[in-house]
Enzyme design. Structure first.
Site, PDB file in Angstrom:
ATOM      1  N   CYS A   9       0.492  -1.035   0.517  1.00  0.00           N
ATOM      2  CA  CYS A   9      -0.152  -0.285   0.340  1.00  0.00           C
ATOM      3  C   CYS A   9       0.482   0.933   0.057  1.00  0.00           C
ATOM      4  O   CYS A   9       1.979   1.466  -0.946  1.00  0.00           O
ATOM      5  CB  CYS A   9      -0.958  -0.091   1.257  1.00  0.00           C
ATOM      6  SG  CYS A   9      -2.490   1.192   0.958  1.00  0.00           S
ATOM      7  N   HIS A  30      -3.535  -6.366   0.990  1.00  0.00           N
ATOM      8  CA  HIS A  30      -3.134  -5.935   2.457  1.00  0.00           C
ATOM      9  C   HIS A  30      -2.396  -7.592   2.950  1.00  0.00           C
ATOM     10  O   HIS A  30      -3.532  -7.868   3.523  1.00  0.00           O
ATOM     11  CB  HIS A  30      -3.329  -5.308   3.440  1.00  0.00           C
ATOM     12  CG  HIS A  30      -2.933  -4.075   3.676  1.00  0.00           C
ATOM     13  ND1 HIS A  30      -2.148  -3.016   4.201  1.00  0.00           N
ATOM     14  CD2 HIS A  30      -3.780  -3.055   2.786  1.00  0.00           C
ATOM     15  CE1 HIS A  30      -2.447  -2.076   4.260  1.00  0.00           C
ATOM     16  NE2 HIS A  30      -3.512  -1.017   3.093  1.00  0.00           N
ATOM     17  N   GLU A  62      -0.487  -8.936   5.210  1.00  0.00           N
ATOM     18  CA  GLU A  62      -0.907  -8.822   6.271  1.00  0.00           C
ATOM     19  C   GLU A  62      -1.763  -9.223   6.838  1.00  0.00           C
ATOM     20  O   GLU A  62      -1.885  -9.120   8.281  1.00  0.00           O
ATOM     21  CB  GLU A  62       0.533  -8.159   7.068  1.00  0.00           C
ATOM     22  CG  GLU A  62      -0.293  -6.555   7.245  1.00  0.00           C
ATOM     23  CD  GLU A  62      -0.411  -5.786   5.436  1.00  0.00           C
ATOM     24  OE1 GLU A  62      -0.754  -4.261   5.767  1.00  0.00           O
ATOM     25  OE2 GLU A  62      -0.093  -6.302   4.656  1.00  0.00           O
TER      26      GLU A  62
END
Length: 225
Positions: free
Chosen positions: A87, A195, A197
């Site tokens: 991002c 994302h 994560e």
């Protein structure tokens, strides 16, 4: 050997804790790196996480590229160290010249926050070897300036060299050629807007598909040891 993966924190970073947690879930050691410190602490790979570095003043990532830590990251990446930009981190890598193109305001000018399906378009980078080519993965996207743009010549080069790493199945932000993530020529540097994560455990994310990126770089680091 335990792989050590650095996670950078800038003023305004907000996904560093999640990135570090994903690193630990993969079996590696997460090492905190501070924006004002040029020392990479001997890490084997680096993650530039999401957020709003320096408040996203000027352009997203435009100030972060001048941070002392990024000068070290650029040098390390040029030497072959794996680097992942997520991002805002993707924006920083483009601003720093490690990846081509730029990230601009989403089509429609709205902030997009939803889970998205991505196609794995390249599974040979340091961050994608755990995926099957053409696989669909489900990860969150949350950005206002996530529309990937580049000249037609650059886009053709990325396509021709197989450097498009992830594509949106349902392009939510108007990115050119549905591009969600790209890599450097040597496949060691990868940037993507969604994302991974935030998709490392089925309990807390839409899937655990994102863990594949962190497991992949662990494999790459151990293979090079």
């Amino acid at each position: 050997m335990t792989a050590r993966v650095g996670v950078i924190t800038f003023p305004g970073t907000l996904d560093d804790v999640d990135a570090a947690r994903a690193v630990r879930l993969s079996g590696a050691e997460a090492v905190s790196l501070w924006h004002a410190d040029a020392d990479l602490k001997g890490v084997d790979a680096v993650i530039v996480p999401g957020g709003f570095s320096y408040g996203d003043y000027l352009r997203c990532g435009a100030i972060a590229k001048f941070a002392p830590v990024m000068k070290s990251v650029v040098e390390a990446a040029e030497g072959g160290m794996p680097v992942l930009g997520i991002c805002n981190g993707f924006q920083v890598l483009c601003e720093a010249g490690l990846l081509p193109g730029a990230l601009t305001r989403n089509a429609g000018l709205h902030f997009v926050c939803r889970d998205v399906w991505l196609e794995v378009a390249n599974n040979t980078t340091a961050w994608t070897t755990r995926f099957e080519l053409g696989a669909d993965i489900l990860v969150p996207l949350k950005s206002g300036e996530g529309r990937y743009v580049a000249s037609e010549a650059v886009l053709d080069e990325l396509e021709g060299d197989g450097r498009v790493v992830f594509r949106y199945r349902d392009n939510p932000n108007g990115s050119m050629r549905d591009i969600a993530g790209i890599s450097s020529a040597n496949g060691r540097v990868v940037g993507l807007m969604p994302h991974p994560e935030h998709a490392t455990e089925a309990l807390t994310g839409p899937s655990d598909d994102g863990l594949g990126l962190f497991l992949s770089v662990l494999d790459a680091v151990l293979a090079a040891a």
